[in-house]
Design a protein around this motif. Structure first.
Motif, short mmCIF file in Angstrom:
data_model
loop_
_atom_site.label_atom_id
_atom_site.label_comp_id
_atom_site.label_asym_id
_atom_site.label_seq_id
_atom_site.Cartn_x
_atom_site.Cartn_y
_atom_site.Cartn_z
N ARG A 99 0.83 -1.21 0.00
CA ARG A 99 0.00 0.00 0.00
C ARG A 99 0.86 1.26 0.00
NH1 ARG A 99 -0.22 2.17 5.05
NH2 ARG A 99 0.49 0.83 6.75
N THR A 100 2.19 1.09 0.18
CA THR A 100 3.10 2.22 0.21
C THR A 100 4.10 2.14 -0.94
OG1 THR A 100 4.65 1.05 1.64
CG2 THR A 100 2.93 2.32 2.73
N SER A 101 4.90 3.16 -1.08
CA SER A 101 5.85 3.25 -2.19
C SER A 101 7.12 2.44 -1.96
CB SER A 101 6.22 4.71 -2.45
OG SER A 101 5.07 5.45 -2.83
N TYR A 102 7.41 2.17 -0.70
CA TYR A 102 8.56 1.34 -0.34
C TYR A 102 8.04 0.15 0.46
CZ TYR A 102 11.48 5.11 -1.99
OH TYR A 102 12.08 6.06 -2.79
N TYR A 103 8.69 -0.98 0.26
CA TYR A 103 8.24 -2.22 0.89
C TYR A 103 8.15 -2.04 2.40
CZ TYR A 103 8.30 -7.11 2.36
OH TYR A 103 8.02 -8.33 2.94
N SER A 104 6.95 -2.31 2.94
CA SER A 104 6.69 -2.08 4.35
C SER A 104 6.79 -3.35 5.18
CB SER A 104 5.28 -1.50 4.52
OG SER A 104 4.30 -2.47 4.15
N GLY A 105 6.93 -4.49 4.51
CA GLY A 105 6.93 -5.76 5.23
C GLY A 105 5.68 -6.57 5.01
N SER A 106 4.69 -5.97 4.38
CA SER A 106 3.47 -6.72 4.08
C SER A 106 2.87 -6.18 2.78
CB SER A 106 2.46 -6.59 5.22
OG SER A 106 2.06 -5.24 5.36
N PHE A 107 2.00 -6.97 2.20
CA PHE A 107 1.37 -6.59 0.93
C PHE A 107 -0.13 -6.52 1.08
CE2 PHE A 107 5.14 -6.64 -1.52
CZ PHE A 107 5.94 -7.64 -1.02
N ARG A 108 -0.70 -5.59 0.35
CA ARG A 108 -2.14 -5.39 0.46
C ARG A 108 -2.91 -6.00 -0.70
NH1 ARG A 108 -5.05 0.37 1.86
NH2 ARG A 108 -7.16 -0.43 2.03
N TYR A 109 -2.31 -5.96 -1.88
CA TYR A 109 -3.01 -6.41 -3.09
C TYR A 109 -2.29 -7.62 -3.67
CZ TYR A 109 -4.51 -1.57 -2.63
OH TYR A 109 -4.98 -0.39 -2.14
N TRP A 110 -3.07 -8.62 -4.03
CA TRP A 110 -2.49 -9.86 -4.50
C TRP A 110 -3.05 -10.24 -5.86
CZ3 TRP A 110 1.12 -12.75 -1.79
CH2 TRP A 110 1.39 -12.29 -0.50
N GLY A 111 -2.19 -10.87 -6.65
CA GLY A 111 -2.64 -11.39 -7.93
C GLY A 111 -2.67 -12.90 -7.90
#
Length: 120
Positions: A99-111
């Protein structure tokens, strides 16, 4: 954000594949994007992530020196170049957006994933 990974297939050990991740809604240009994989019977594993401008890229130790993540803003795509593949790289590979521009440690959107099979 609506992601789709593609490019998987069957390859011999030592070979190469390039996976692509695209966003059909063309909205992930400001998001960090990552690759993860899940082998049969194993937990999902982080492979790597790239920041929105490509100025920060992180890799798991297991793929460092063999895998390369890049992105092409003009094509709205993120790539995972996999070289010197090993049988233990066999997995379903997923791309995901933070959800942010730099990897935060988790992902919000998945394919949806794409299967990579490496034969020995």
């Amino acid at each position: 954000v609506q992601l789709q990974a593609s490019g998987g297939g069957l390859v011999q050990a030592g070979g190469s594949l390039r996976l692509s991740c695209t966003d059909s809604r063309r909205t992930f240009s400001n998001n960090a994007v990552g690759w993860l994989r899940q082998a049969p019977g194993k937990e999902r594993e982080f492979v790597g992530a790239i920041s929105w401008r490509g100025d920060r890229i992180t890799y798991a130790d297991s793929v460092k020196g063999r895998f390369t993540i890049s992105r092409d803003i003009t094509k709205n795509a993120v790539y995972l170049q996999m070289d010197n593949l090993k049988p233990e790289d066999t997995a379903v590979y997923y791309c995901a957006a933070d959800r942010t521009s730099y990897y935060s440690g988790s992902f919000r959107y998945w394919g949806q994933g794409t299967l990579v099979t490496v034969s020995s």
